[in-house]
Scaffold this motif. Sequence first.
Motif, PDB file in Angstrom:
ATOM      1  N   VAL A  67       0.839  -1.194   0.000  1.00  0.00           N
ATOM      2  CA  VAL A  67       0.000   0.000   0.000  1.00  0.00           C
ATOM      3  C   VAL A  67       0.876   1.247   0.000  1.00  0.00           C
ATOM      4  O   VAL A  67       1.695   1.432   0.903  1.00  0.00           O
ATOM      5  CB  VAL A  67      -0.915   0.028   1.247  1.00  0.00           C
ATOM      6  N   PRO A  68       0.735   2.130  -0.983  1.00  0.00           N
ATOM      7  CA  PRO A  68       1.466   3.395  -0.955  1.00  0.00           C
ATOM      8  C   PRO A  68       1.014   4.251   0.225  1.00  0.00           C
ATOM      9  O   PRO A  68      -0.182   4.346   0.506  1.00  0.00           O
ATOM     10  CB  PRO A  68       1.074   4.069  -2.272  1.00  0.00           C
ATOM     11  N   LEU A  69       1.981   4.859   0.926  1.00  0.00           N
ATOM     12  CA  LEU A  69       1.667   5.727   2.059  1.00  0.00           C
ATOM     13  C   LEU A  69       1.942   7.190   1.759  1.00  0.00           C
ATOM     14  O   LEU A  69       1.212   8.067   2.208  1.00  0.00           O
ATOM     15  CB  LEU A  69       2.473   5.309   3.292  1.00  0.00           C
ATOM     16  N   SER A  70       3.022   7.442   1.024  1.00  0.00           N
ATOM     17  CA  SER A  70       3.350   8.825   0.683  1.00  0.00           C
ATOM     18  C   SER A  70       3.835   8.891  -0.753  1.00  0.00           C
ATOM     19  O   SER A  70       4.294   7.899  -1.325  1.00  0.00           O
ATOM     20  CB  SER A  70       4.422   9.386   1.631  1.00  0.00           C
ATOM     21  N   HIS A  71       3.729  10.088  -1.324  1.00  0.00           N
ATOM     22  CA  HIS A  71       4.173  10.322  -2.695  1.00  0.00           C
ATOM     23  C   HIS A  71       4.919  11.651  -2.730  1.00  0.00           C
ATOM     24  O   HIS A  71       4.366  12.688  -2.341  1.00  0.00           O
ATOM     25  CB  HIS A  71       2.978  10.344  -3.647  1.00  0.00           C
ATOM     26  N   LYS A  72       6.186  11.571  -3.148  1.00  0.00           N
ATOM     27  CA  LYS A  72       7.047  12.767  -3.213  1.00  0.00           C
ATOM     28  C   LYS A  72       7.061  13.516  -1.884  1.00  0.00           C
ATOM     29  O   LYS A  72       6.986  14.743  -1.842  1.00  0.00           O
ATOM     30  CB  LYS A  72       6.621  13.682  -4.356  1.00  0.00           C
ATOM     31  N   GLY A  73       7.104  12.746  -0.790  1.00  0.00           N
ATOM     32  CA  GLY A  73       7.181  13.351   0.532  1.00  0.00           C
ATOM     33  C   GLY A  73       5.846  13.748   1.144  1.00  0.00           C
ATOM     34  O   GLY A  73       5.804  14.151   2.297  1.00  0.00           O
ATOM     35  N   ARG A  74       4.775  13.637   0.406  1.00  0.00           N
ATOM     36  CA  ARG A  74       3.450  14.021   0.922  1.00  0.00           C
ATOM     37  C   ARG A  74       2.717  12.791   1.423  1.00  0.00           C
ATOM     38  O   ARG A  74       2.458  11.851   0.663  1.00  0.00           O
ATOM     39  CB  ARG A  74       2.638  14.692  -0.178  1.00  0.00           C
ATOM     40  N   LEU A  75       2.381  12.765   2.709  1.00  0.00           N
ATOM     41  CA  LEU A  75       1.656  11.651   3.301  1.00  0.00           C
ATOM     42  C   LEU A  75       0.254  11.595   2.697  1.00  0.00           C
ATOM     43  O   LEU A  75      -0.474  12.585   2.686  1.00  0.00           O
ATOM     44  CB  LEU A  75       1.585  11.822   4.822  1.00  0.00           C
ATOM     45  N   MET A  76      -0.128  10.418   2.182  1.00  0.00           N
ATOM     46  CA  MET A  76      -1.390  10.271   1.463  1.00  0.00           C
ATOM     47  C   MET A  76      -2.481   9.594   2.295  1.00  0.00           C
ATOM     48  O   MET A  76      -3.627   9.499   1.848  1.00  0.00           O
ATOM     49  CB  MET A  76      -1.169   9.445   0.178  1.00  0.00           C
ATOM     50  N   VAL A  77      -2.129   9.114   3.498  1.00  0.00           N
ATOM     51  CA  VAL A  77      -3.095   8.401   4.341  1.00  0.00           C
ATOM     52  C   VAL A  77      -3.003   8.913   5.770  1.00  0.00           C
ATOM     53  O   VAL A  77      -2.033   9.560   6.155  1.00  0.00           O
ATOM     54  CB  VAL A  77      -2.845   6.870   4.316  1.00  0.00           C
ATOM     55  N   SER A  78      -4.014   8.595   6.557  1.00  0.00           N
ATOM     56  CA  SER A  78      -4.039   9.042   7.958  1.00  0.00           C
ATOM     57  C   SER A  78      -3.269   8.070   8.854  1.00  0.00           C
ATOM     58  O   SER A  78      -3.031   6.917   8.493  1.00  0.00           O
ATOM     59  CB  SER A  78      -5.489   9.139   8.447  1.00  0.00           C
ATOM     60  N   GLU A  79      -2.933   8.534  10.033  1.00  0.00           N
ATOM     61  CA  GLU A  79      -2.283   7.676  11.017  1.00  0.00           C
ATOM     62  C   GLU A  79      -3.211   6.520  11.396  1.00  0.00           C
ATOM     63  O   GLU A  79      -2.769   5.387  11.596  1.00  0.00           O
ATOM     64  CB  GLU A  79      -1.901   8.484  12.262  1.00  0.00           C
ATOM     65  N   GLU A  80      -4.506   6.796  11.467  1.00  0.00           N
ATOM     66  CA  GLU A  80      -5.480   5.756  11.777  1.00  0.00           C
ATOM     67  C   GLU A  80      -5.452   4.649  10.726  1.00  0.00           C
ATOM     68  O   GLU A  80      -5.522   3.459  11.059  1.00  0.00           O
ATOM     69  CB  GLU A  80      -6.881   6.366  11.858  1.00  0.00           C
ATOM     70  N   TYR A  81      -5.304   5.023   9.455  1.00  0.00           N
ATOM     71  CA  TYR A  81      -5.253   4.030   8.382  1.00  0.00           C
ATOM     72  C   TYR A  81      -3.975   3.200   8.481  1.00  0.00           C
ATOM     73  O   TYR A  81      -3.999   1.983   8.267  1.00  0.00           O
ATOM     74  CB  TYR A  81      -5.360   4.699   7.017  1.00  0.00           C
ATOM     75  N   ILE A  82      -2.870   3.816   8.821  1.00  0.00           N
ATOM     76  CA  ILE A  82      -1.612   3.085   8.985  1.00  0.00           C
ATOM     77  C   ILE A  82      -1.733   2.084  10.130  1.00  0.00           C
ATOM     78  O   ILE A  82      -1.277   0.945  10.022  1.00  0.00           O
ATOM     79  CB  ILE A  82      -0.433   4.063   9.195  1.00  0.00           C
ATOM     80  N   GLU A  83      -2.364   2.484  11.218  1.00  0.00           N
ATOM     81  CA  GLU A  83      -2.598   1.556  12.328  1.00  0.00           C
ATOM     82  C   GLU A  83      -3.453   0.378  11.866  1.00  0.00           C
ATOM     83  O   GLU A  83      -3.211  -0.776  12.250  1.00  0.00           O
ATOM     84  CB  GLU A  83      -3.259   2.279  13.496  1.00  0.00           C
TER      85      GLU A  83
END
Length: 97
Positions: A67-83
């Motif tokens: 799952v991609p999380l960031s693109h070019k340094g920009r976080l694309m998902v929330s901390e809740e989603y990462i958890e």
Amino acid sequence: MTALEKATGDAVFRFEPFVLHVLCRELQDAQLLHSVAIDSGFRNSGITVGRGGKITMAVRSTHCLEVPLSHKGRLMVSEEYIEFLVHVANQKMEENI
């Protein structure tokens, strides 16, 4: 999260599936193991025969996650989603075990 916030490139959350390589003496042994692996739910399993006649049976799980999380340094998902992703990956690890 701290590492992701400092990232300047792309970051991907990845969980690799279980893989077990078994060297077999005879093709029949590999075929039997392949049948057992498939019947046990390891649908990505397969047999390879090398140039020298080496027969390898690979038992592979389908439990992968990328799952991609960031693109070019920009976080694309929330901390809740990462958890949530960590929870899903941990469940997959339990299934592997």
